[in-house]
Design a protein around this motif. Structure first.
Motif, PDB file in Angstrom:
ATOM      1  N   GLU A   1       0.807  -1.039  -0.044  1.00  0.00           N
ATOM      2  CA  GLU A   1      -0.332  -0.219  -0.141  1.00  0.00           C
ATOM      3  C   GLU A   1       1.364   1.445   0.210  1.00  0.00           C
ATOM      4  OE1 GLU A   1      -2.681   0.114   3.286  1.00  0.00           O
ATOM      5  OE2 GLU A   1      -3.862   1.904   2.822  1.00  0.00           O
TER       6      GLU A   1
ATOM      7  N   ASP B   1      -4.793   2.807  -1.213  1.00  0.00           N
ATOM      8  CA  ASP B   1      -6.280   3.196  -0.760  1.00  0.00           C
ATOM      9  C   ASP B   1      -6.901   5.086  -1.433  1.00  0.00           C
ATOM     10  OD1 ASP B   1      -7.471   5.045   1.487  1.00  0.00           O
ATOM     11  OD2 ASP B   1      -6.493   3.560   3.184  1.00  0.00           O
TER      12      ASP B   1
ATOM     13  N   HIS C   1      -5.425   7.870  -0.314  1.00  0.00           N
ATOM     14  CA  HIS C   1      -3.775   8.611  -0.229  1.00  0.00           C
ATOM     15  C   HIS C   1      -3.096   8.676  -0.918  1.00  0.00           C
ATOM     16  CE1 HIS C   1      -3.222   4.767   3.011  1.00  0.00           C
ATOM     17  NE2 HIS C   1      -4.217   5.829   3.429  1.00  0.00           N
TER      18      HIS C   1
ATOM     19  N   HIS D   1      -8.531   0.064  -0.815  1.00  0.00           N
ATOM     20  CA  HIS D   1      -8.738   0.245   0.410  1.00  0.00           C
ATOM     21  C   HIS D   1      -9.995   1.115  -0.061  1.00  0.00           C
ATOM     22  CE1 HIS D   1      -5.939  -1.318   3.507  1.00  0.00           C
ATOM     23  NE2 HIS D   1      -6.490  -1.903   2.714  1.00  0.00           N
TER      24      HIS D   1
ATOM     25  N   ASP E   1     -11.340   0.734   4.794  1.00  0.00           N
ATOM     26  CA  ASP E   1     -10.617   0.600   5.696  1.00  0.00           C
ATOM     27  C   ASP E   1     -11.065   2.503   5.685  1.00  0.00           C
ATOM     28  OD1 ASP E   1      -8.519   0.800   7.045  1.00  0.00           O
ATOM     29  OD2 ASP E   1      -6.982   1.474   5.089  1.00  0.00           O
TER      30      ASP E   1
HETATM   31 MN    MN Z   1      -5.328   1.860   3.650  1.00  0.00          MN
END
Ligand code: MN
Ligand code: RM4
Ligand code: MN
Length: 382
Positions: free
Chosen positions: A205, A240, A243, A267, A314
């Protein structure tokens, strides 16, 4: 389904055809969505955590909540686990296996927590200087050992995937050379991944910032993909939603990863400012739809099957009831995905090739504006 929902579904069938609607129902019903154990507890910010007293407080209670979620929604068949949060000793892991079984759910991804200090060993306060990239060899070694421990836990619980999200990064330009940071990570990430066998996987990730605010060690998908190439075919990229730098076209990143078979996991969450971890689809349902469209198109073009990608929620539930917000997010994912499954791909391609962006956008808008709640109801019934 009640009579009204049946009627609404019949209207959709009349408009879109039985084949399209049935396929959407089937796709929504079979889309795996993983939930995370800590997400059933009360989330917080760095200012504090304010429990209502009703949310699950222990790991056992959180797994029981995951079981309840699974029974209500049909999703969350697997639960993402984080270590050491979800247990440290062999006894803890055995108990965890029992709670999962009792709740009727399976272990999902096994996530390394390299930001939690341990009471003994080298993972002490020095991890503020990093884990897998720490200047001190003993700390790097202990960080790799945690990765190997997570692989053992993964096997013990019967999962096949570990997730590496690396908290490493620096806060000032002199703190660490980019070259040392990259060299150390190449070596330590490889050391963890080479322990994997058969179908086992490691998802890597990336995240632009936090907890380091100057230079994060795996800051974007280029670095994540580079590490995957170095680690071999068992390593895949994990995206994600929260991010990226603001204004990033996440669906385009997804397309580029899917084309190369590099997308391992995803995510879900939503955000305005940073990695806000708010309820998926609560702020940007259109973005979620475009992401789902890209995933579906990738599958239709023969790249990666949507159901083979590890989808996880998440997000952190600071205000609403965690179980309710998890359900809300799941419904938002299903809604976006159902709409993506209604896109008339032939009409879209025709419009694109005819250089007619208005017609192309109309195709997408048609799908996006369709009320798919009857499809969701039918899928839930299934
Ligand atoms: Mn994450
Ligand atoms: C990070 C990232 C990871 C999660 C940690 C706790 O921001 O999203 O997936 O495991 O937080
Ligand atoms: Mn995050």
């Amino acid at each position: 389904m009640d009579a009204r929902q049946e009627k609404e579904l019949a209207l959709l069938v009349e408009k879109l055809g039985k084949k399209t609607v049935n396929a959407a129902v089937r796709k929504v019903a079979t889309l795996p969505v993983e939930v995370l154990s800590w997400g059933f507890g009360r989330g917080g910010t760095r200012f504090g955590t304010y429990p209502s007293g009703k949310e699950p407080g222990t790991v056992a209670q959180r797994i029981a909540a995951a079981g309840k979620f699974h029974k209500r929604t049909g999703k969350g068949a697997t639960v993402a686990l984080h270590f050491p949060w979800d247990g440290t000793t062999a006894k803890d892991i055995a108990a965890l296996a029992g709670w999962l079984k009792k709740a009727g759910v399976r272990p999902g991804t096994i996530n390394l927590n390299l930001f939690s200090m341990r009471p003994t060993g080298a993972l002490d306060a020095r991890i503020r200087f990093g884990s897998l990239t720490n200047p001190v060899a003993a700390v790097r070694k202990a960080s790799v050992a945690h990765g190997l421990e997570c692989i053992r836990i993964m096997r013990k619980l019967g999962s096949d995937t570990i997730v590496l999200w690396l908290p490493d990064g620096t806060n000032s330009p002199g703190q660490m050379s980019f070259f040392d940071q990259a060299d150390r990570l190449d070596e330590t990430a490889k050391a963890i991944c080479k322990e994997l066998r058969g179908r086992e996987k490691m998802l890597i990730e990336y995240k632009l910032f936090e907890p380091g605010f100057y230079a994060t060690a795996i800051q974007d998908y280029a670095r994540s993909r580079e590490l995957c190439r170095l680690c071999g075919p068992k390593a895949k990229v994990l995206v994600d939603l929260g991010h990226h730098p603001k204004c990033t076209n996440v669906e385009q990143i997804i397309a580029h990863l899917v084309r190369d078979g590099d997308l391992g996991g995803f995510h879900f969450n939503d955000s305005i400012y940073a990695d806000d971890d708010l309820a998926t689809g609560s702020l940007h349902p259109a973005q979620l739809f475009r992401i789902c469209c890209t995933l579906v198109e990738g599958e239709l073009r023969g790249y990666q099957k949507v159901n083979r990608i590890a989808f996880m929620i998440d997000q952190s539930h600071n205000i609403k009831d965690p179980l309710d917000e998890m359900v809300e997010s799941t419904v938002n994912i299903e809604t976006a995905y159902a709409k993506a499954r209604l896109v008339d791909w032939d009409a879209l391609k025709k419009a694109q090739d005819a250089c007619d962006p208005s017609a192309a956008d109309a195709v997408l808008r048609d799908a996006f504006l369709t009320d798919v709640r009857p499809i969701l109801a039918k899928a839930r019934e299934t």
